[in-house]
Design a protein around this motif. Structure first.
Motif, PDB file in Angstrom:
ATOM      1  N   ILE A  24       0.847  -1.194   0.000  1.00  0.00           N
ATOM      2  CA  ILE A  24       0.000   0.000   0.000  1.00  0.00           C
ATOM      3  C   ILE A  24       0.887   1.250   0.000  1.00  0.00           C
ATOM      4  N   LYS A  25       0.626   2.131  -0.952  1.00  0.00           N
ATOM      5  CA  LYS A  25       1.388   3.373  -1.089  1.00  0.00           C
ATOM      6  C   LYS A  25       0.716   4.477  -0.276  1.00  0.00           C
ATOM      7  N   VAL A  26       1.474   5.053   0.649  1.00  0.00           N
ATOM      8  CA  VAL A  26       0.949   6.100   1.525  1.00  0.00           C
ATOM      9  C   VAL A  26       1.754   7.376   1.308  1.00  0.00           C
ATOM     10  N   ALA A  27       1.102   8.403   0.814  1.00  0.00           N
ATOM     11  CA  ALA A  27       1.767   9.691   0.613  1.00  0.00           C
ATOM     12  C   ALA A  27       1.627  10.541   1.871  1.00  0.00           C
ATOM     13  N   VAL A  28       2.742  11.071   2.335  1.00  0.00           N
ATOM     14  CA  VAL A  28       2.750  12.001   3.464  1.00  0.00           C
ATOM     15  C   VAL A  28       3.038  13.377   2.885  1.00  0.00           C
ATOM     16  N   ILE A  29       1.987  14.188   2.789  1.00  0.00           N
ATOM     17  CA  ILE A  29       2.098  15.508   2.175  1.00  0.00           C
ATOM     18  C   ILE A  29       2.355  16.500   3.300  1.00  0.00           C
ATOM     19  N   ASP A  30       3.614  16.974   3.393  1.00  0.00           N
ATOM     20  CA  ASP A  30       4.021  17.640   4.632  1.00  0.00           C
ATOM     21  C   ASP A  30       5.353  18.345   4.417  1.00  0.00           C
ATOM     22  N   SER A  31       6.266  18.200   5.380  1.00  0.00           N
ATOM     23  CA  SER A  31       7.540  18.918   5.374  1.00  0.00           C
ATOM     24  C   SER A  31       8.699  18.079   4.857  1.00  0.00           C
ATOM     25  N   GLY A  32       8.416  16.876   4.328  1.00  0.00           N
ATOM     26  CA  GLY A  32       9.474  16.004   3.832  1.00  0.00           C
ATOM     27  C   GLY A  32       9.891  14.989   4.880  1.00  0.00           C
ATOM     28  N   ILE A  33      10.103  13.754   4.482  1.00  0.00           N
ATOM     29  CA  ILE A  33      10.412  12.671   5.424  1.00  0.00           C
ATOM     30  C   ILE A  33      11.915  12.463   5.535  1.00  0.00           C
TER      31      ILE A  33
ATOM     32  N   VAL B 162      11.053   5.765  11.103  1.00  0.00           N
ATOM     33  CA  VAL B 162      10.550   5.547   9.742  1.00  0.00           C
ATOM     34  C   VAL B 162      10.776   4.089   9.348  1.00  0.00           C
ATOM     35  N   GLY B 163      11.858   3.524   9.820  1.00  0.00           N
ATOM     36  CA  GLY B 163      12.056   2.078   9.746  1.00  0.00           C
ATOM     37  C   GLY B 163      12.179   1.488   8.363  1.00  0.00           C
ATOM     38  N   GLY B 164      12.644   2.241   7.416  1.00  0.00           N
ATOM     39  CA  GLY B 164      12.811   1.701   6.080  1.00  0.00           C
ATOM     40  C   GLY B 164      12.855   2.807   5.053  1.00  0.00           C
ATOM     41  N   PRO B 165      13.110   2.444   3.811  1.00  0.00           N
ATOM     42  CA  PRO B 165      13.276   3.466   2.767  1.00  0.00           C
ATOM     43  C   PRO B 165      11.972   4.158   2.400  1.00  0.00           C
ATOM     44  N   VAL B 166      12.119   5.342   1.846  1.00  0.00           N
ATOM     45  CA  VAL B 166      10.999   6.056   1.243  1.00  0.00           C
ATOM     46  C   VAL B 166      10.974   5.684  -0.232  1.00  0.00           C
ATOM     47  N   SER B 167       9.808   5.316  -0.737  1.00  0.00           N
ATOM     48  CA  SER B 167       9.710   4.794  -2.103  1.00  0.00           C
ATOM     49  C   SER B 167       9.819   5.867  -3.167  1.00  0.00           C
ATOM     50  N   SER B 168       9.341   7.071  -2.872  1.00  0.00           N
ATOM     51  CA  SER B 168       9.346   8.120  -3.892  1.00  0.00           C
ATOM     52  C   SER B 168       9.332   9.487  -3.213  1.00  0.00           C
ATOM     53  N   TYR B 169       9.918  10.469  -3.903  1.00  0.00           N
ATOM     54  CA  TYR B 169      10.002  11.821  -3.364  1.00  0.00           C
ATOM     55  C   TYR B 169       9.469  12.833  -4.379  1.00  0.00           C
ATOM     56  N   ALA B 170       8.909  13.902  -3.859  1.00  0.00           N
ATOM     57  CA  ALA B 170       8.589  15.064  -4.683  1.00  0.00           C
ATOM     58  C   ALA B 170       8.603  16.298  -3.800  1.00  0.00           C
ATOM     59  N   SER B 171       9.468  17.222  -4.121  1.00  0.00           N
ATOM     60  CA  SER B 171       9.480  18.519  -3.438  1.00  0.00           C
ATOM     61  C   SER B 171       8.848  19.519  -4.392  1.00  0.00           C
TER      62      SER B 171
ATOM     63  N   GLN C 253       0.248   9.769  -8.928  1.00  0.00           N
ATOM     64  CA  GLN C 253       1.160   8.638  -8.740  1.00  0.00           C
ATOM     65  C   GLN C 253       0.411   7.346  -8.433  1.00  0.00           C
ATOM     66  N   GLY C 254      -0.888   7.440  -8.177  1.00  0.00           N
ATOM     67  CA  GLY C 254      -1.673   6.239  -7.896  1.00  0.00           C
ATOM     68  C   GLY C 254      -1.475   5.695  -6.496  1.00  0.00           C
ATOM     69  N   VAL C 255      -1.193   6.576  -5.527  1.00  0.00           N
ATOM     70  CA  VAL C 255      -1.112   6.107  -4.147  1.00  0.00           C
ATOM     71  C   VAL C 255      -2.506   5.679  -3.695  1.00  0.00           C
ATOM     72  N   GLN C 256      -2.564   4.874  -2.640  1.00  0.00           N
ATOM     73  CA  GLN C 256      -3.874   4.448  -2.118  1.00  0.00           C
ATOM     74  C   GLN C 256      -4.333   5.272  -0.924  1.00  0.00           C
ATOM     75  N   VAL C 257      -3.368   5.879  -0.196  1.00  0.00           N
ATOM     76  CA  VAL C 257      -3.690   6.644   1.003  1.00  0.00           C
ATOM     77  C   VAL C 257      -2.846   7.916   1.006  1.00  0.00           C
ATOM     78  N   CYS C 258      -3.464   9.022   1.396  1.00  0.00           N
ATOM     79  CA  CYS C 258      -2.719  10.271   1.617  1.00  0.00           C
ATOM     80  C   CYS C 258      -2.941  10.718   3.051  1.00  0.00           C
ATOM     81  N   ASN C 259      -1.848  11.033   3.742  1.00  0.00           N
ATOM     82  CA  ASN C 259      -1.954  11.629   5.075  1.00  0.00           C
ATOM     83  C   ASN C 259      -1.766  13.133   4.936  1.00  0.00           C
ATOM     84  N   LEU C 260      -2.792  13.871   5.353  1.00  0.00           N
ATOM     85  CA  LEU C 260      -2.783  15.327   5.237  1.00  0.00           C
ATOM     86  C   LEU C 260      -2.887  15.935   6.632  1.00  0.00           C
ATOM     87  N   SER C 261      -1.755  16.024   7.317  1.00  0.00           N
ATOM     88  CA  SER C 261      -1.721  16.648   8.639  1.00  0.00           C
ATOM     89  C   SER C 261      -1.451  18.144   8.476  1.00  0.00           C
TER      90      SER C 261
END
Length: 283
Positions: free
Chosen positions: A45-54, A61-70, A135-143
């Motif tokens: 499951i692809k989860v986008a964290v739209i925020d300040s950058g991971i 975080v416990g593992g790699p980030v699959s994709s980035y966009a600034s 990008q076809g993510v399944q979940v977006c976290n918008l904090s």
């Protein structure tokens, strides 16, 4: 009598089997935590964290980030820098650590729209959300969100786009009693805080627009420079629900946004027969 063409949008209801049959959820009283997410990890499951950058190097975080966009704005308009980045503030790493705690094998997408002061422009935010949807993510976290009414329509358009693509948007309610967008829209999952510590303990709110309450008061969260802090905010409640959604989808990828809401409602501590409601302030 002359024959008329069927009205627009009638095609899915004509009398023949659907090309993609719908999957049924269980009856309400048969929806259990075991069925919904037990032994699930968020894998796939692809989860986008739209925020300040991971900060992908933080242990939480416990593992790699699959994709980035600034998301950047230049002389020619908006553009996306897809090179790896780090956290400008700490906020996104906190949210990502919570998501990975609940759904440890989900794929994180870091969409950087906020700066080191945790501020950003509404157009940058909307562009980041659009990028995640594409990008076809399944979940977006918008904090995060905006109180500026000039972005109401634009964000509403994007939220609807996500909904019709079966993308779940989990949004944090404003920390102040002021309407913010997109947390006020009915098609998102809007979350506020309760003081409990159990990451799987959440409540349903029968008086929306905020629909669910999850841990977000005095919670220990990851921060920038590999640090940890104790923080309070609806920002940290939303990723608890985003992680749960990732777990549910990894086990039941066929569920649609309104089915996910139904499952979350059925398993809330103040609704489900599996959990005895209690006062989280007493924890």
């Amino acid at each position: 009598m002359f024959r008329q063409q069927p009205p627009a949008w009638s095609e899915p209801f004509i009398s023949r089997p659907l090309e993609h049959p719908l999957q049924l959820t269980r009856p309400f009283d048969q929806i259990t935590r075991e069925w919904a997410w037990e032994n699930a990890t968020g894998k796939g499951i692809k989860v986008a964290v739209i925020d300040s950058g991971i900060d992908a190097t933080h242990e939480a975080v416990g593992g790699p980030v699959s994709s980035y966009a600034s998301v950047q704005e230049g002389s020619d308009g908006i553009y996306y820098d897809t090179l790896p980045h780090t956290d400008a503030h700490g906020h996104a790493t906190a949210c990502s650590g919570i998501i990975r705690r609940v759904a440890p094998e989900c794929e994180l997408y870091s969409v950087k729209v906020l700066g080191n002061d945790l501020k950003g422009r509404g157009l940058i935010f909307a562009s980041g959300l659009r990028w995640a949807i594409e990008q076809g993510v399944q979940v977006c976290n918008l904090s995060l969100g905006t109180t500026k009414k000039e972005f109401y329509a634009l964000l509403h358009e994007l939220v609807d786009m996500a909904y019709f693509k079966n993308i779940i948007l989990v949004t944090a309610a404003n920390n102040f009693p002021i309407p913010s967008f997109p947390s006020m829209y009915s098609s998102v999952i809007s979350v506020a805080s309760h003081p409990g510590k159990d990451p799987f303990l959440y409540y349903y709110n029968p008086k929306p627009p905020v629909e669910f309450g999850a841990p977000g008061i005095n919670v220990r969260v990851a921060w920038r420079d590999h640090k940890w802090i104790t923080a309070t905010g609806n920002s940290f409640a939303a990723p608890h629900i985003a992680g749960l959604v990732a777990r549910i989808l990894s086990k039941h990828p066929e569920l649609t946004p309104f089915q996910i809401k139904f499952v979350l409602y059925a398993l809330a501590a103040n609704v489900s027969k599996e959990r005895t409601p209690h006062n989280p302030y007493e924890e």
